[in-house]
Design a protein around this motif. Sequence first.
Motif, PDB file in Angstrom:
ATOM      1  N   GLN A   1       0.840  -1.190   0.000  1.00  0.00           N
ATOM      2  CA  GLN A   1       0.000   0.000   0.000  1.00  0.00           C
ATOM      3  C   GLN A   1       0.878   1.242   0.000  1.00  0.00           C
ATOM      4  OE1 GLN A   1      -3.257  -0.312  -0.144  1.00  0.00           O
ATOM      5  NE2 GLN A   1      -3.964   1.781   0.116  1.00  0.00           N
ATOM      6  N   HIS A   3       0.585   5.459   0.322  1.00  0.00           N
ATOM      7  CA  HIS A   3      -0.239   6.618   0.650  1.00  0.00           C
ATOM      8  C   HIS A   3       0.448   7.867   0.124  1.00  0.00           C
ATOM      9  CE1 HIS A   3      -3.159   9.012   2.732  1.00  0.00           C
ATOM     10  NE2 HIS A   3      -2.253   9.610   3.482  1.00  0.00           N
ATOM     11  N   ASN A 112      -2.312   2.734  -9.538  1.00  0.00           N
ATOM     12  CA  ASN A 112      -2.913   1.972  -8.453  1.00  0.00           C
ATOM     13  C   ASN A 112      -3.242   2.810  -7.222  1.00  0.00           C
ATOM     14  OD1 ASN A 112      -0.459   0.160  -9.762  1.00  0.00           O
ATOM     15  ND2 ASN A 112      -2.404  -0.926  -9.597  1.00  0.00           N
ATOM     16  N   TYR A 113      -2.526   3.905  -7.033  1.00  0.00           N
ATOM     17  CA  TYR A 113      -2.699   4.712  -5.835  1.00  0.00           C
ATOM     18  C   TYR A 113      -2.794   6.191  -6.223  1.00  0.00           C
ATOM     19  CZ  TYR A 113      -0.770   0.401  -3.941  1.00  0.00           C
ATOM     20  OH  TYR A 113      -0.543  -0.921  -3.650  1.00  0.00           O
TER      21      TYR A 113
END
Length: 124
Positions: A1, A3, A112-113
């Motif tokens: 992940q 951020h 993706n982010y």
Amino acid sequence: QVHLVESGGGLVQAGDSLRLSCVASGRTFSNHVMGWFRQAPGKEREFVATISQSGGSTYYADSVKGRFTISRDNAKNTVYLQMNSLKPEDTAVYYCAARRGAGLWTGTGGYNYWGQGTQVTVSS
């Protein structure tokens, strides 16, 4: 992940400059292709610029080529967008995005982010 948090937006006059920053969390920043996109009111999100994992390759939208520069500092987990000679039509929310795969990508679906965006307003 991953951020992402953008900063550096603001209200400027035509011809001015701004530098946007996007800081990424995590230890895998250098594995991601990074991109900047923007979205003006009532319009779809559009590609602005992208940079490879090492920073050695970049690609720009025709509308910003020669005025904007994307760069990255992998030691700081940060990608930048230097915007010069700003025009009123550059007014938009600017988003930072990260792509897990290799290869530069101009479509939103390839990332993706996403960050939350930072507002850039250019007055005439």
